[in-house]
Enzyme design. Structure first.
Site, PDB file in Angstrom:
ATOM      1  N   GLU A  18       1.224  -1.192   0.124  1.00  0.00           N
ATOM      2  CA  GLU A  18       0.042   0.081  -0.034  1.00  0.00           C
ATOM      3  C   GLU A  18       0.601   1.332   0.016  1.00  0.00           C
ATOM      4  OE1 GLU A  18      -2.525  -0.331   3.531  1.00  0.00           O
ATOM      5  OE2 GLU A  18      -3.964  -1.754   2.665  1.00  0.00           O
ATOM      6  N   GLU A  21      -6.924  18.388  38.173  1.00  0.00           N
ATOM      7  CA  GLU A  21      -7.998  20.098  37.575  1.00  0.00           C
ATOM      8  C   GLU A  21      -6.860  21.618  38.262  1.00  0.00           C
ATOM      9  OE1 GLU A  21     -11.278  18.786  41.050  1.00  0.00           O
ATOM     10  OE2 GLU A  21      -9.317  19.782  42.139  1.00  0.00           O
TER      11      GLU A  21
END
Length: 555
Positions: free
Chosen positions: A71, A311
């Site tokens: 490919e 956080e």
């Protein structure tokens, strides 16, 4: 006899994959000298896994390899692999890897009864003999057989291809696209392959996760679960879940908590090295502060620490901790502290675990902080979160890493534990809770130890203050209605001070009264003594006068 039997036990010959974690799952690698099928849908990492197997074999194990592509061109392959840190062109110049691009056009193929792959065998055989290759990759079968519709010819040529690879004695990887209802489009490759690995790329609730599963492995035991794998700048890494067993060694070494006064609440003066600690509490109860103190203390002792923040960004965490006297930036410059900040939704649960595993292997930390684990709930359900946390704790214990987790509790009237806390609280060795202690018009912070495996601990709830000089644990103050905090503590302290002053004043007054009494008593004693001496003197005079009178009468 048993020892001799173990020594004579047959070991299935295998070729190391060179892929982090995959050798553990396959118990040593791919079957040596046999073909392995890598199948999956588009974009799941088949070509990358195959190329990494080839490159690591050439670099780490000195095994030359051949990559035959049906490919992508050799130029495209080199460019794609270079983005992951592999220099394919250099390996080609060093004659360690050969890349051959075979163009297959369906329009140019005439299907006939005598169709075969003899040309491919000659071309591939020449490359193998020239390099004396030990590893071969064929990418992909669909492109090679794209022009064939005759199933009889197709099956015959597939069998001949796999048998030919075995006769060459090379460890071969063949990639194939996943079919509908079958592992491959032809539905035959998985039966003639000695090892079949299925790659999957799925998206659940907008979070993508790549997984790997060994469908079969002839002649060898292997992991049978689905294993998450990560593609990053270093290639593919696999998380071997099945290797996480409860056979870790433990240490009696004590690790300082870093918080003044908190060490005193443990009978051994801190945490055990290699243990897991959970700090739970509602928002604003200083969980991150306590975790940062722990990390800073380890860095002061020249220990390596990884801090996962879900956080706050690193700069924000450094700035906030600087306000209470912690200089995390200094530890980062020394290379002792790494802060990794990201939203939990960046990766799935398994990929967070895999990322942590990679960092442990690269950085080799002595301690880890995850702040907070409760945020992981946003990217998984209850079972997934619980499973991930169990594997995380087991992995950290195996590496003897001291781990500190924080978890955010939601304020609710039922007082039921949150999912993260409920999942991990029974697994951790030490559980510390910080909570709000509300009084009249004020809110104060308290800390207490729920459990500490292997050592005694205080059962008191200690109030603590956060100042610009850091955390300060206060001694317990008891009042008529329980623990006193905040202004109640100050009022009670003032009341005690006033009471003490009153007592001191009363004592001083009594001391002065005693002094006066003593002086009065001493004065009375002096007066009585003088009076006694005066009477005694008069008596002596009377006796002398009487003696004189008696003497005069006698004369």
């Amino acid at each position: 006899m048993k020892k001799k039997a173990i020594e004579n036990q047959f070991h299935f010959p295998k070729t190391p994959t060179g892929v982090d974690g995959l050798d553990e799952i396959t118990e040593g690698g791919f079957p040596k000298g046999r073909p392995t099928l890598i199948c999956g849908s588009a974009g799941c990492g088949k070509t990358l896994l195959s190329m990494q197997f080839l490159i690591q074999g050439a670099i780490e194990y000195n095994e030359p390899g051949v990559f035959m592509s049906f490919e992508e061109s050799a130029t495209d392959l080199s460019m794609n692999i270079k983005s992951l840190g592999f220099d394919l062109e250099k390996l080609k110049r060093e004659k360690k890897i050969a890349v051959d691009h075979v163009r297959v056009e369906r329009s140019e193929i005439e299907e006939a009864g005598d169709y075969d792959l003899e040309g491919i065998f000659i071309r591939l055989g020449y490359a193998i003999d020239t390099l004396k290759a030990k590893r071969v990759v064929l990418d992909t079968l669909e492109a090679l057989f794209s022009g064939l519709n005759n199933q009889a010819i197709l099956r015959a040529e597939l069998r001949r291809l796999f048998q030919w690879l075995k006769t060459k004695g090379v460890t071969a990887l063949i990639t194939a696209e996943k079919g509908e209802g079958t592992l491959t489009r032809q539905g035959l490759e998985e039966y003639v392959s000695d090892c079949v690995i299925l790659l999957d790329h799925r998206v659940i609730e907008q979070v993508s996760t790549r997984r790997l599963r060994i469908v079969k492995y002839r002649g060898s035991i292997h992991g049978t679960n689905e294993y998450p794998f990560l593609i990053d700048e270093h290639g593919i890494s696999v998380l071997p879940i099945t290797s996480l067993k409860l056979n870790n060694k433990v240490s009696s070494e004590i690790v300082n908590t870093g918080v003044p006064g908190l060490n005193e609440m443990f009978s051994r003066g801190g945490f055990y090295k290699g243990s897991t600690i959970l700090i739970s509490g509602t928002a604003g109860t200083a969980k991150t502060t306590l975790a940062s103190y722990f990390a800073d203390e380890q860095c002061k002792k020249n220990k390596r620490v990884i801090y996962f923040a879900f956080e706050e960004s690193p700069d924000q965490l450094i700035r906030n901790m600087r306000s209470i006297g912690l200089n995390l930036q200094s530890s980062i410059k020394k290379g002792l502290l790494q802060i990794h900040s990201s939203r939990p939704s960046l990766n799935g649960l398994e990929l967070h675990l895999l990322t942590l595993r990679k960092l442990i292997k690269e950085f080799k930390p002595d301690a880890i902080v995850i702040d907070p684990i409760s945020n992981l709930i946003t990217v998984g359900n209850a079972n997934e979160v619980r499973s991930m946390l169990i594997r995380l704790i087991d992995m950290l214990k195996i590496n003897n890493i001291t781990a500190l987790f924080t978890t955010l509790n939601q304020q609710n009237e039922q007082l039921r534990p949150d999912l993260a806390e409920d999942s991990v609280s029974s697994l951790v060795d030490t559980w510390i809770t910080v909570r709000d202690m509300e009084g009249i018009g004020e809110r104060n912070r308290g800390i207490f130890i729920i459990k500490a495996r292997g050592m005694g601990h205080s059962n008191q709830v200690r109030e603590f203050l956060i100042t610009d000089k850091g955390i300060k644990l206060l001694h317990v103050e008891m009042g008529p209605n329980g623990i006193l905090t905040g202004n109640a503590r100050k009022t009670n302290a003032l009341r005690k001070k006033v009471s003490q002053l009153k007592i001191e004043d009363e004592v001083n007054r009594k001391d002065r009264e005693v002094v006066r009494k003593r002086k009065l008593l001493e004065a009375q004693i002096v007066a009585l003594k003088n009076e006694f001496e005066s009477i005694e003197e008069e008596l002596q005079i009377l006796k002398a006068t009487k003696e004189l009178e008696v003497k005069l009468i006698a004369e």
